[in-house]
Design an enzyme around this catalytic site. Structure first.
Site, mmCIF file in Angstrom:
data_model
loop_
_atom_site.group_PDB
_atom_site.id
_atom_site.type_symbol
_atom_site.label_atom_id
_atom_site.label_comp_id
_atom_site.label_asym_id
_atom_site.label_seq_id
_atom_site.Cartn_x
_atom_site.Cartn_y
_atom_site.Cartn_z
ATOM 1 C CB VAL A 76 11.952 -15.985 33.498
ATOM 2 C CG1 VAL A 76 12.884 -15.004 32.821
ATOM 3 C CG2 VAL A 76 12.482 -17.404 33.399
ATOM 4 C CB CYS A 77 12.368 -11.003 36.440
ATOM 5 S SG CYS A 77 11.836 -9.278 36.545
ATOM 6 C CB ILE A 78 7.864 -10.378 32.667
ATOM 7 C CG1 ILE A 78 7.473 -10.158 31.200
ATOM 8 C CG2 ILE A 78 7.319 -9.308 33.593
ATOM 9 C CD1 ILE A 78 6.004 -10.354 30.935
#
Length: 129
Positions: A76-78
């Protein structure tokens, strides 16, 4: 064939269901998924917060089950997650908020998508701009 899958759409969008079905079909066909990458509103697919109506497929739960069953690398893109309040335990503590993401999901940077594209034969994007 090795696939990397990027999902940009939230759980209620049709493209999220299409992405899930594509991933299931790819695995059933003997292909490999090198990484799932959830970006932009797609980060909500990794959250425990969405409440799905009883007559609809619970896509976050379906994604979690697929990732766990096949031991997939699910990122998941932070930056996108923080912007949308989708936090793992570490980030929740840092910002004094509640966590909404846990294993098997991993918060990480956009470089993970770049790396996945290099490792895969095909990068397939759903719900993108």
């Amino acid at each position: 064939m090795k696939f990397a899958i990027a999902l940009f759409a939230p759980p209620h969008a049709p493209s999220s269901r299409r992405a899930l079905r594509f991933a299931e079909a790819a695995l059933a066909g003997g292909h490999q998924i090198v990484r799932l990458f959830f970006y932009q509103d797609g980060v909500h697919n990794a959250s425990t917060n969405p409440v799905t109506p009883q007559d609809e497929l619970d896509l976050p739960a379906a994604w979690r089950e697929l990732v766990e069953r096949h031991s997939l690398d699910a990122v998941v893109c932070i930056a996108a997650a923080l912007r949308r309040g989708v936090l793992d335990e570490g980030e929740a503590q840092r910002y004094q908020r509640s966590a909404s993401v846990a294993a098997p999901w991993e918060l990480s940077g956009l470089g993970q998508l770049h790396e996945a594209a290099q490792l895969a034969d095909r990068l397939v994007c759903f719900g993108g701009p």
